[in-house]
Scaffold this active site. Structure first.
Site, short mmCIF file in Angstrom:
data_model
loop_
_atom_site.label_atom_id
_atom_site.label_comp_id
_atom_site.label_asym_id
_atom_site.label_seq_id
_atom_site.Cartn_x
_atom_site.Cartn_y
_atom_site.Cartn_z
CE LYS A 22 -0.32 -0.37 5.04
NZ LYS A 22 -1.09 -1.00 6.13
CE1 TYR B 125 9.46 32.45 1.00
CE2 TYR B 125 9.40 30.05 1.16
CZ TYR B 125 9.32 31.21 0.40
OH TYR B 125 9.11 31.12 -0.93
NE ARG C 196 -6.33 0.06 11.20
CZ ARG C 196 -5.11 -0.09 10.71
NH1 ARG C 196 -4.21 0.88 10.90
NH2 ARG C 196 -4.76 -1.16 10.06
C1 LIG Z 1 -0.28 -1.96 6.88
C2 LIG Z 1 -0.78 -3.26 7.35
C3 LIG Z 1 0.09 -4.37 7.52
C4 LIG Z 1 1.60 -4.26 7.43
O1 LIG Z 1 2.14 -3.90 8.68
P1 LIG Z 1 3.73 -3.75 8.91
O2 LIG Z 1 3.85 -3.33 10.33
O3 LIG Z 1 4.17 -2.68 7.97
O4 LIG Z 1 4.34 -5.07 8.60
C5 LIG Z 1 -0.48 -5.59 7.80
N1 LIG Z 1 -1.81 -5.73 7.95
C6 LIG Z 1 -2.66 -4.69 7.84
C7 LIG Z 1 -4.12 -4.91 8.04
C8 LIG Z 1 -2.19 -3.42 7.55
O5 LIG Z 1 -3.03 -2.39 7.45
#
Ligand SMILES: *Cc1c(COP(=O)(O)O)cnc(C)c1O
Length: 368
Positions: free
Chosen positions: A38, A264, A136
């Protein structure tokens, strides 16, 4: 390695493979491996990374959104792709691109059932997400009879996996909580599997879960950050090599007299004679303003040059008073030895945030 003449993100595909092989060595041979790609593969390059990992033998991919899965399919990724957080608006597209949704509440389950029926699907692969304490996304125990009956009745969907996500797999002080999440997941998975009359795959471990909780590997593990070279502790980091290096170049050098200001808002006013270098990288490239005012730094000829004043959109100025360097010299923002995690710490954040922030404007270069 030729010196950078502009800002580039170098992506070391050999390091990626090494991280993958290390993670594989931590799981049983029967356990599948899902690579989380992702957010442009954590800010690197989703398609190049996914194609490399597909070649290396990854079983599954995951993205957050449908548009990210579409990019992978268009680039030739053939393995199954789990979409972790699909939105109702994109469900037809998800089917058009053979992506597999995570269904996490009744609203998205009903919406997907409707779209999949309209599209005349049979046994379309889906994944059911359980909330076991992260709070979540995910179904809870009381939802199970509804999920079971809707799915069995319609024949449109086939549950390929049941999964959950650990809240604190990196924190061994939270071991009791994590073990509770694992037990809760087993319980929910059994209830739904009994309801369905078949056994979908189970998965719940992210990178730190893989390293710290072998009892949570189940049928598949999901790794993101480890593939890109970071763990969540000094101990975890030892096993990984950062994949991305961010490099830039000195555009211009200035001599600053006592009382002169830099940048700035005149945020920095010098109390002595100094030298600064201006670099072509700013908050639009992913170096946020929180790194300004002396917190963040870059490496020039092996020495730390702190950021002077405010970070601009396209530039930063750094203090090179004690560094022997000239216009055109290479600058390291982070690499395998001066890591993104070290830099992130100066702004009180984590490796995940700084690497995913590197914007698409920065040119990507691949090393093997
Ligand atoms: C992003 C994510 C992962 C990966 O987690 P890492 O700590 O980067 O290995 C795994 N499962 C879900 C549901 C996630 O959202």
């Amino acid at each position: 390695m030729p010196e950078a003449q502009e800002t580039v993100l170098e992506i070391n595909l050999k390091a990626l493979r090494e991280n993958f092989h290390y993670l594989k060595s931590q799981i049983d041979s029967g356990v599948k491996f899902l690579a989380v790609v992702k957010a442009f593969a954590y800010g690197s390059d989703s398609t190049a990374i996914a194609l490399e990992l597909q070649d290396a033998g990854v079983d599954y991919f995951a993205v957050a959104y449908v548009s990210e899965g579409v990019l992978l399919r268009d680039a030739g990724v053939k393995k199954p792709i789990l979409v972790l957080h699909p939105q109702v608006a994109n469900l037809k597209k998800l089917i058009d691109y053979c992506l597999e949704p995570s269904l996490y509440n009744t609203k998205i389950l009903n919406a997907f059932l409707e779209v999949a029926s309209t599209e005349r699907q049979i046994d379309y692969p889906v994944h059911i997400k359980f909330n076991t304490g992260l709070n979540r996304l995910g179904f809870v125990e009381k939802d199970i009879p509804t999920i079971g009956s809707k799915i069995i009745k319609s024949k449109v969907l086939k549950i390929k996996s049941l999964f959950s996500h650990l809240a604190a797999s990196e924190d061994l002080n939270e071991r009791a909580f994590t073990l509770q999440q694992i037990e809760s997941f087993k319980h929910l998975a059994k209830l739904l599997s009994d309801e369905l009359g078949y056994q979908p795959m189970l998965h719940m471990s992210n990178t730190s879960g893989i390293l710290n909780y072998p009892e949570a590997h189940f049928d598949m593990v999901r790794s993101g950050i480890g593939l890109y070279g970071f763990g969540n502790s000094v101990k975890e980091n030892k096993h990984f090599k950062p994949v991305a290096s961010l490099k830039t170049v000195i555009s211009q050098i200035h001599t600053i007299k006592k009382g002169d200001s830099v940048g700035y808002n005149r945020a920095f006013v010098s109390d002595s004679d100094q030298r600064t270098a201006t670099l072509p990288i700013g908050h639009a490239d992913g170096i946020g303003r929180q790194y300004g005012q002396g917190k963040g730094y870059v490496i020039i000829n092996g020495k730390r040059a702190p950021i002077v004043g405010n970070v601009c959109m396209d530039m930063i100025m750094v203090n090179i008073t004690d560094i022997d360097c000239k216009e055109g010299d290479e600058v390291i923002v982070f690499n395998a030895s001066n890591t993104a995690e070290d830099l992130a710490r100066t702004a009180k954040t984590i490796s995940y945030e700084i690497i995913t922030a590197i914007s698409q404007r920065v040119k990507r270069i691949f090393l093997r």
